[in-house]
Motif scaffolding. Structure first.
Motif, PDB file in Angstrom:
ATOM      1  N   GLN A 168       4.878 -13.007  -1.312  1.00 16.44           N
ATOM      2  CA  GLN A 168       4.224 -12.136  -0.316  1.00 16.44           C
ATOM      3  C   GLN A 168       3.335 -12.939   0.632  1.00 16.44           C
ATOM      4  O   GLN A 168       3.340 -12.717   1.847  1.00 16.44           O
ATOM      5  CB  GLN A 168       3.391 -11.066  -1.032  1.00 16.44           C
ATOM      6  CG  GLN A 168       4.181 -10.053  -1.785  1.00 16.44           C
ATOM      7  CD  GLN A 168       3.242  -9.119  -2.551  1.00 16.44           C
ATOM      8  OE1 GLN A 168       2.224  -8.665  -2.029  1.00 16.44           O
ATOM      9  NE2 GLN A 168       3.572  -8.849  -3.801  1.00 16.44           N
ATOM     10  N   GLY A 217       3.288 -12.777  -5.828  1.00 14.16           N
ATOM     11  CA  GLY A 217       2.166 -12.937  -4.903  1.00 14.16           C
ATOM     12  C   GLY A 217       2.382 -14.106  -3.953  1.00 14.16           C
ATOM     13  O   GLY A 217       2.075 -14.014  -2.757  1.00 14.16           O
ATOM     14  N   TYR A 260      -3.658 -12.301  -2.211  1.00 16.67           N
ATOM     15  CA  TYR A 260      -2.478 -12.088  -3.034  1.00 16.67           C
ATOM     16  C   TYR A 260      -2.707 -12.698  -4.414  1.00 16.67           C
ATOM     17  O   TYR A 260      -3.390 -13.711  -4.541  1.00 16.67           O
ATOM     18  CB  TYR A 260      -1.247 -12.737  -2.379  1.00 16.67           C
ATOM     19  CG  TYR A 260      -0.982 -12.175  -1.013  1.00 16.67           C
ATOM     20  CD1 TYR A 260      -0.227 -11.021  -0.853  1.00 16.67           C
ATOM     21  CD2 TYR A 260      -1.520 -12.782   0.121  1.00 16.67           C
ATOM     22  CE1 TYR A 260      -0.008 -10.485   0.412  1.00 16.67           C
ATOM     23  CE2 TYR A 260      -1.309 -12.252   1.381  1.00 16.67           C
ATOM     24  CZ  TYR A 260      -0.555 -11.104   1.520  1.00 16.67           C
ATOM     25  OH  TYR A 260      -0.345 -10.575   2.771  1.00 16.67           O
TER      26      TYR A 260
END
Length: 149
Positions: free
Chosen positions: A142, A139, A133
């Motif tokens: 996630q 990111g 990520y």
């Protein structure tokens, strides 16, 4: 990684406040047979990677932070390290780690749009099962969602 030191320092500063138990280790370019706690002591105070794999429970979450930008030889070949002769390829160590810790992600400070242009980033991404990520707020979100799945 020199270009990403400030961002990485900010990440670790924030992470210390969020995690109940957090251990960190350094390695150069690719994971091999040893890691270290203090970068300035990397030549004389190391920890065998086997020790890490056998010390921390399998339910620990592992977060790699790095640009994954190196010679593909450093990942795929015995003796590929630029600093020492590694008896086993870096990919062997990464595979061991991802088998031991199924909750594992890689945070990469290189802009995601550049990842396809670097063979070693593609290789590392594959080795962590696609769980790479970008080191951005989205990111990070996630990656954390992946770790708690």
């Amino acid at each position: 990684m020199d270009w990403h030191v400030k961002t990485t320092q900010e990440l670790f500063s924030a992470a210390r406040n969020e995690f109940k138990h957090m251990e960190h280790f350094y390695f150069h370019n690719c994971l091999y047979e040893k890691v270290w706690k203090e970068n300035r002591r990397r030549w004389d105070q190391t920890t065998p990677t086997w020790e890490v794999l056998h010390t921390f429970p399998h339910d620990y979450k592992v977060i790699f932070v790095g640009d994954a930008s190196m010679s593909p030889y450093e990942i795929a070949a015995q003796g590929g390290s630029v600093e020492h002769f590694n008896e086993e390829a870096g990919q062997v160590w990464l595979e061991r780690l991802t088998r031991t810790y199924s909750a594992c992600v890689w945070l990469n400070p290189v802009p995601e749009s550049e990842w396809p242009h670097t063979q070693s980033i593609r290789m590392m991404r594959q080795l962590v099962g696609g769980r790479m990520y970008p080191l951005t707020l989205d990111g990070l979100d996630q990656a954390m969602r992946e770790l708690v799945r």
